[in-house]
Design a protein around this motif. Structure first.
Motif, PDB file in Angstrom:
ATOM      1  N   VAL A 142       0.967  -1.125  -0.343  1.00  0.00           N
ATOM      2  CA  VAL A 142      -0.309   0.376   0.192  1.00  0.00           C
ATOM      3  C   VAL A 142       0.827   0.787   0.324  1.00  0.00           C
ATOM      4  N   ALA A 143       2.010   1.225   0.587  1.00  0.00           N
ATOM      5  CA  ALA A 143       2.315   2.245   1.025  1.00  0.00           C
ATOM      6  C   ALA A 143       3.792   2.626  -0.794  1.00  0.00           C
ATOM      7  N   LEU A 144       3.814   1.253  -1.014  1.00  0.00           N
ATOM      8  CA  LEU A 144       4.880   2.101  -2.331  1.00  0.00           C
ATOM      9  C   LEU A 144       3.980   2.029  -3.227  1.00  0.00           C
ATOM     10  N   ASP A 145       2.468   2.189  -2.822  1.00  0.00           N
ATOM     11  CA  ASP A 145       1.787   2.189  -3.619  1.00  0.00           C
ATOM     12  C   ASP A 145       1.171   3.581  -4.144  1.00  0.00           C
ATOM     13  N   ARG A 146       1.073   3.877  -2.954  1.00  0.00           N
ATOM     14  CA  ARG A 146       0.828   5.673  -2.295  1.00  0.00           C
ATOM     15  C   ARG A 146       1.832   6.297  -3.241  1.00  0.00           C
ATOM     16  N   ALA A 147       3.188   5.599  -2.447  1.00  0.00           N
ATOM     17  CA  ALA A 147       4.385   6.380  -3.178  1.00  0.00           C
ATOM     18  C   ALA A 147       4.827   6.779  -4.583  1.00  0.00           C
ATOM     19  N   ALA A 148       4.340   5.585  -5.226  1.00  0.00           N
ATOM     20  CA  ALA A 148       4.676   5.507  -6.643  1.00  0.00           C
ATOM     21  C   ALA A 148       4.020   6.797  -7.044  1.00  0.00           C
ATOM     22  N   GLU A 149       2.648   6.529  -6.670  1.00  0.00           N
ATOM     23  CA  GLU A 149       1.444   7.884  -7.471  1.00  0.00           C
ATOM     24  C   GLU A 149       1.999   8.654  -7.409  1.00  0.00           C
ATOM     25  N   ILE A 150       2.222   9.450  -6.542  1.00  0.00           N
ATOM     26  CA  ILE A 150       3.253  11.412  -5.367  1.00  0.00           C
ATOM     27  C   ILE A 150       4.084  11.321  -6.630  1.00  0.00           C
ATOM     28  N   LEU A 151       4.762  10.563  -6.785  1.00  0.00           N
ATOM     29  CA  LEU A 151       5.605  10.291  -7.512  1.00  0.00           C
ATOM     30  C   LEU A 151       5.622  10.287  -9.268  1.00  0.00           C
ATOM     31  N   GLY A 152       5.077   8.844  -9.292  1.00  0.00           N
ATOM     32  CA  GLY A 152       4.194   9.360 -10.391  1.00  0.00           C
ATOM     33  C   GLY A 152       3.580  10.389 -11.433  1.00  0.00           C
ATOM     34  N   GLN A 153       2.664  11.560 -10.630  1.00  0.00           N
ATOM     35  CA  GLN A 153       1.832  12.371 -11.225  1.00  0.00           C
ATOM     36  C   GLN A 153       2.334  13.865 -10.739  1.00  0.00           C
ATOM     37  N   ALA A 154       3.823  14.129  -9.976  1.00  0.00           N
ATOM     38  CA  ALA A 154       4.224  15.364  -9.683  1.00  0.00           C
ATOM     39  C   ALA A 154       4.902  15.822 -10.747  1.00  0.00           C
ATOM     40  N   ARG A 155       4.939  17.348 -10.785  1.00  0.00           N
ATOM     41  CA  ARG A 155       5.628  17.845 -12.212  1.00  0.00           C
ATOM     42  C   ARG A 155       6.317  18.638 -12.133  1.00  0.00           C
ATOM     43  N   ALA A 156       6.771  19.175 -10.617  1.00  0.00           N
ATOM     44  CA  ALA A 156       8.656  18.787 -10.236  1.00  0.00           C
ATOM     45  C   ALA A 156       9.139  17.978  -9.461  1.00  0.00           C
TER      46      ALA A 156
ATOM     47  N   ARG B 175       9.828  25.867  -6.051  1.00  0.00           N
ATOM     48  CA  ARG B 175       9.638  25.552  -7.399  1.00  0.00           C
ATOM     49  C   ARG B 175       9.336  23.377  -7.238  1.00  0.00           C
ATOM     50  N   ALA B 176       9.356  22.671  -6.385  1.00  0.00           N
ATOM     51  CA  ALA B 176       8.900  21.415  -5.999  1.00  0.00           C
ATOM     52  C   ALA B 176       7.818  21.064  -5.508  1.00  0.00           C
ATOM     53  N   ASP B 177       7.139  20.035  -6.193  1.00  0.00           N
ATOM     54  CA  ASP B 177       5.969  19.441  -5.629  1.00  0.00           C
ATOM     55  C   ASP B 177       5.843  18.298  -5.114  1.00  0.00           C
ATOM     56  N   ALA B 178       7.386  17.826  -4.718  1.00  0.00           N
ATOM     57  CA  ALA B 178       7.467  16.084  -4.312  1.00  0.00           C
ATOM     58  C   ALA B 178       8.844  16.427  -3.952  1.00  0.00           C
ATOM     59  N   ALA B 179       8.680  15.063  -2.900  1.00  0.00           N
ATOM     60  CA  ALA B 179      10.231  15.167  -2.505  1.00  0.00           C
ATOM     61  C   ALA B 179      10.424  13.648  -1.973  1.00  0.00           C
ATOM     62  N   LEU B 180      11.765  12.552  -2.666  1.00  0.00           N
ATOM     63  CA  LEU B 180      12.006  11.359  -2.627  1.00  0.00           C
ATOM     64  C   LEU B 180      13.339  11.739  -1.900  1.00  0.00           C
ATOM     65  N   ILE B 181      13.107  11.529  -0.546  1.00  0.00           N
ATOM     66  CA  ILE B 181      14.172  11.189   0.486  1.00  0.00           C
ATOM     67  C   ILE B 181      14.652  10.560   0.373  1.00  0.00           C
ATOM     68  N   VAL B 182      16.257   9.766  -0.047  1.00  0.00           N
ATOM     69  CA  VAL B 182      16.880   8.914   0.357  1.00  0.00           C
ATOM     70  C   VAL B 182      18.036   8.688   1.492  1.00  0.00           C
ATOM     71  N   ALA B 183      17.784   8.774   2.451  1.00  0.00           N
ATOM     72  CA  ALA B 183      19.245   8.419   3.809  1.00  0.00           C
ATOM     73  C   ALA B 183      19.089   9.617   4.141  1.00  0.00           C
ATOM     74  N   GLU B 184      18.300  10.852   4.141  1.00  0.00           N
ATOM     75  CA  GLU B 184      17.953  12.006   4.827  1.00  0.00           C
ATOM     76  C   GLU B 184      19.058  12.869   4.612  1.00  0.00           C
ATOM     77  N   GLY B 185      20.317  12.585   4.916  1.00  0.00           N
ATOM     78  CA  GLY B 185      21.760  12.879   4.820  1.00  0.00           C
ATOM     79  C   GLY B 185      21.628  15.006   4.954  1.00  0.00           C
ATOM     80  N   GLU B 186      22.361  15.707   4.754  1.00  0.00           N
ATOM     81  CA  GLU B 186      22.360  17.185   5.445  1.00  0.00           C
ATOM     82  C   GLU B 186      21.168  18.124   4.587  1.00  0.00           C
ATOM     83  N   LEU B 187      20.098  17.909   5.204  1.00  0.00           N
ATOM     84  CA  LEU B 187      18.936  18.545   4.480  1.00  0.00           C
ATOM     85  C   LEU B 187      18.490  19.537   6.062  1.00  0.00           C
ATOM     86  N   GLN B 188      19.598  19.266   7.180  1.00  0.00           N
ATOM     87  CA  GLN B 188      19.533  20.356   8.188  1.00  0.00           C
ATOM     88  C   GLN B 188      20.175  21.789   7.488  1.00  0.00           C
TER      89      GLN B 188
END
Length: 445
Positions: free
Chosen positions: A80-94, A349-362
């Motif tokens: 269910v989570a994977l399907d929702r993630a795919a839906e968000i990223l597949g529909q994102a324009r930016a 200007r971004a409408d969806a984010a895929l964050i992998v292993a966080e990193g230095e987002l601070q």
């Protein structure tokens, strides 16, 4: 190539074991000589690790009690989570792909495949210091070497604006100062150590020479040193006013660097932080390049924790640029200050984010972080489903080097294997991404 439909979620408790030559990712040294012992599915000893490494290995890496997947904080089935993630990223324009520096290089490559499919911007470097470093290197180039070469050859070592005794505890003993090298058989006794910093640090206390340089005077000092190297005779009064140092001190420093049989200069991204950061790094790179007219001199970053060099390398291999790459038009392009994560998020200007292993987002600005919190976020990484997670879709992943394998890259470009002492009790981030890519393909096809 077929992709898994759903990653495996469970493994049995591993037997007690001892893993030799484990690679620690707690700091930029990436020490690969550790002996890690486990008992009852827990790490109980990390031989050769420094205090930072021990904290990393003995931290809570367990996944017991955490759901494998969540949506808006609610536990759900992984499908269910994977399907929702795919839906968000597949529909994102930016869409934008972030993080990537605290995982394996193989995982980064898989994330890039998703970014290419959905037309995303990819940026693992979110600090102004890292952006300045990359821009300066692209303009000037960099005279570099491996840490093994430094260990075997360097008789003069300069630490500029860094304190490795505190931040990279084993750098001093393994790579730069204490080790007995092929051409430096006496180890520390055969090396001259110079520290340039704003104040006297723990590293400066152990050095042969300490030169105090205020942060705002670094560019002036670097350009004056380069002028002296080229034989200029600047006005002593003007030099002292702009650098805070007398001309005799600067002449002595440049003479010491010129006299090296083999010199090594170490710095970090802080040199590029703030206004004029790229100019400061460019001046340092150019000075080291010019030193090679007199002797052999190299310049290396100390490197941050994890795998930032691997993320930049994977992005360069596949797109030609190490950061701020836009794949929105079907072919990679990069425009510093326009396609960076900071610019896109701060500008809304971004409408969806895929964050992998966080990193230095601070390192993102307040405006960029605020916008990131307003858009859907798919977060894949250790503890991504822990209580309090703000992820729209969270996927809990194994921790690289602890219970997930792969390769990472040291700051000098040397690739090192991870030898995890524990078996994964939850999917790796790469497995999640492979399953997500399969679903995205079906959504956008």
């Amino acid at each position: 190539m077929s992709m898994p439909q759903e990653p495996s979620l469970a493994t049995s408790t591993p037997p007690d074991r001892t893993v030799a030559d484990a690679t620690c990712t707690a700091c930029g040294c990436l020490c690969d000589d550790l002996i890690v012992k486990t008992e009852g599915g827990r790490i109980i000893e990390a031989v050769n690790a420094c205090e930072i490494g021990r904290r990393w290995y003995f931290a809570d890496h367990a996944h017991e009690g955490l759901p494998a997947a969540t949506i808006e904080g609610r536990p759900v089935e992984p499908t269910v989570a994977l399907d929702r993630a795919a839906e968000i990223l597949g529909q994102a324009r930016a869409p934008i792909v972030l993080g990537l520096t605290r995982t394996t290089t193989e995982t980064v490559a898989t994330a890039l495949a998703i970014a290419d499919r959905i037309g995303a911007v990819v940026d693992p470097d979110t600090s102004d210091g890292d952006r300045a470093r990359l821009l300066a290197t692209q303009r000037v180039g960099r005279v570099s070497a491996t840490l093994g070469e430094v260990k075997n050859r360097a008789d003069v070592v300069l630490f500029w604006g860094v304190d490795p005794v505190v931040t990279h505890p084993r750098h001093w003993e393994r790579y730069s100062v204490e080790p007995h090298g092929r051409f430096v058989p006496d180890g520390r006794a055969g090396r001259t150590i110079v520290v340039v910093n704003a104040s006297r640090t723990a590293t400066a206390e152990r050095a042969d020479q300490f030169v105090p340089v205020a942060p705002e005077a670094q560019l002036a000092v670097l350009t004056t040193l380069r002028a002296l190297l080229r034989g200029a005779s600047p006005d002593p009064g003007r030099v002292e006013r702009t650098t805070g140092l007398d001309l005799k001190t600067l002449r002595g420093l440049i003479d010491r660097l010129k006299a090296a049989k083999y010199g090594a200069w170490f710095y970090d991204a802080r040199l590029g932080s703030g206004s004029g950061g790229a100019a400061r790094i460019e001046a340092a790179l150019a000075l080291v390049r010019d030193l090679n007219s007199f002797t052999r001199f190299v310049i290396l970053g100390l490197g941050g924790p994890g795998n930032p060099a691997g993320a930049e390398a994977a992005l360069t291999w596949q797109t030609g640029s190490p950061s701020s790459v836009s794949l929105t038009r079907g072919s990679p392009r990069t425009m510093p200050g326009v396609t960076s994560a900071e610019a896109l998020l701060a500008g809304g200007r971004a409408d969806a984010a895929l964050i992998v292993a966080e990193g230095e987002l601070q390192e993102l600005s307040e405006a960029a972080r605020a916008h990131l919190e307003r858009i859907p976020r798919i977060v894949i990484g250790p503890k991504a489903t822990a209580p309090g997670s703000a992820a729209t879709v969270g996927l809990d992943a194994a921790t690289y080097g602890i219970d997930a394998g792969g390769t990472v890259m040291r700051s000098d470009g040397v690739v090192l294997p991870l030898r995890p002492p524990l078996n994964p009790s939850t999917p790796t981030d790469r497995e999640w991404l492979q399953a997500l890519e399969t679903r995205i393909h079906s959504h956008v096809s």
